[in-house]
Design an enzyme around this catalytic site. Structure first.
Site, PDB file in Angstrom:
ATOM      1  CE1 TYR A  57      -2.955  -3.096   0.499  1.00  0.00           C
ATOM      2  CE2 TYR A  57      -3.475  -2.336   2.713  1.00  0.00           C
ATOM      3  CZ  TYR A  57      -3.648  -3.242   1.692  1.00  0.00           C
ATOM      4  OH  TYR A  57      -4.512  -4.294   1.856  1.00  0.00           O
ATOM      5  CG  HIS A 121      -0.443  -8.711   0.518  1.00  0.00           C
ATOM      6  ND1 HIS A 121      -0.181  -7.370   0.446  1.00  0.00           N
ATOM      7  CD2 HIS A 121      -1.790  -8.812   0.396  1.00  0.00           C
ATOM      8  CE1 HIS A 121      -1.305  -6.696   0.277  1.00  0.00           C
ATOM      9  NE2 HIS A 121      -2.303  -7.559   0.245  1.00  0.00           N
TER      10      HIS A 121
END
Length: 298
Positions: A57, A121
Site C-alpha cells: 500500500y 500477502h
C-alpha cells in the site's frame, strides 16, 4: 483484563494466545498524510482499535505518523491498538533475508515496538505466474522469514492472506508456528464456505477484506440483500458487515471519509438471523472484486 476486553466490536483470542479486535480500519488507497490523519482520528474517536496496512500500500509510514501523533490526543498508547501489515513474495532470489529486511523496515515505518500481526500477502509473486512450480517454495521461505521475526520479538503473530486450503496444508506440514490468521475476500458473492470451515478446523482465524464489495450495484440491489436490509432497518453496508460479524469473521472496511468511518462501526450490536445468513450464503458465485484469484495459484 484482556488487552482488548472493552474494545467496541469485541475481539478474538487467536490460537497463538494473542488477542485481535474483530472490527478494524482498512487503509488501502489512503496515500496522503492528511487523509490518513483524518481516517485514523475518526477511527480512534469511534472506538476502532485495529489498523490494517501492507507493504504494497506504500502507506505504512503514513499510518505510523498518524498513530504516533493521534494516540496521545485520544489518551491512548500503542498497547491500546493492534496493527497488521503484510509482506509480498518478492521477486528474485534470497527471499528469506529480503523478507526479513522488509519486516524490519515496516517496523521502523510504523514506529512500533513490535508489529502485532504480519501476513504473507499473496501465495505467489505479484508479477509471477499462477503456474510457477517455485510458488510453493517461495511461500514457505517467506513464511519462515516471518517465523524468524516472531522469534526475535519483532512480530507477535504471523499469518497469511489469500491462501487456499492446499496452500495452508503445505504450510502446516513444515511451519514451526501455525498461521494465526487467513485474510481473504469475503462477501455474499464470494463466501468461501469450504475455506472458512477448513480454517475453523485448523484454528486459523478468518478475517475478511472487501466486505463491502466495492459498492457493486449488482449486490447492493439484489432482492435478497434489500429484503434483509428492510427487515432489520439497516442500510446495505451494515448488512454486508453484519453478514461477516454474525459468523464471527473479522472485518476491516476501508475508508478515509470520517463520516463513513464512524458509520461503518455502528453495525456493532446488529445481528442477522441464521436464515438471513443462509440466504446471503446462497448468493455465492465466487466473484472477486480484488485483482487476485488465489484459487488459480499452484
Amino acid at each position: 483484563m484482556a488487552r482488548f476486553g472493552n474494545t467496541r466490536g469485541g475481539y478474538v483470542r487467536m490460537a497463538d494466545g494473542y488477542e485481535m479486535p474483530l472490527f478494524g480500519l482498512g487503509t488501502y488507497k489512503i496515500t496522503t498524510q492528511k487523509d490518513m490523519d483524518r481516517a485514523v482520528d475518526a477511527a480512534l474517536k469511534n472506538g476502532y482499535r485495529l489498523f490494517d496496512t501492507a507493504f504494497a500500500y506504500s502507506n505504512e509510514e503514513l499510518l505510523g505518523n498518524s498513530l504516533q501523533r493521534l494516540l496521545p490526543e485520544h489518551n491512548l498508547t500503542q498497547a491500546d491498538v493492534f496493527v497488521t501489515t503484510k509482506v509480498p513474495i518478492l521477486s528474485g532470489d534470497n527471499k528469506k533475508d529480503r523478507t526479513y529486511e522488509v519486516v524490519c523496515e515496516s517496523l521502523k515505518k510504523l514506529q512500533l515496538g513490535a508489529i502485532d500481526l504480519v501476513l504473507v500477502h499473496y501465495p505467489r509473486e505479484w508479477s509471477g505466474s499462477d503456474k510457477n512450480p517455485k510458488n510453493q517454495t517461495d511461500r514457505i521461505e517467506v513464511y519462515q522469514a516471518l517465523e524468524r521475526c516472531k522469534e526475535e520479538g519483532k512480530v507477535r503473530s504471523i499469518g497469511v492472506s489469500n491462501f487456499e486450503i492446499r496452500h495452508l496444508q503445505e504450510l502446516l506440514q513444515v511451519c514451526r508456528y501455525r498461521p494465526a490468521v487467513n485474510q481473504c475476500e469475503f462477501h455474499p458473492f464470494c463466501c468461501r464456505r469450504e475455506l472458512l470451515e477448513y480454517c475453523r478446523q485448523q484454528e486459523i482465524f478468518f478475517e475478511a477484506f472487501t466486505s463491502l464489495a466495492r459498492q457493486d450495484p449488482k449486490l447492493y440491489k439484489n432482492e435478497v440483500v434489500v429484503r434483509i436490509a428492510e427487515n432489520h432497518k439497516m442500510d446495505v453496508p451494515h448488512v454486508l458487515l453484519a453478514f461477516a460479524l454474525t459468523q464471527h469473521i473479522g472485518v476491516i472496511p476501508k475508508s478515509s471519509n470520517p463520516d463513513r468511518v464512524a458509520e461503518n462501526i455502528n453495525v456493532v450490536g446488529k445481528k442477522l438471523t441464521l436464515k438471513d445468513v443462509e440466504d446471503l450464503l446462497s448468493l455465492n458465485r465466487t466473484y472477486n472484486y480484488t485483482d487476485c484469484s488465489p484459487w488459480d495459484v499452484v
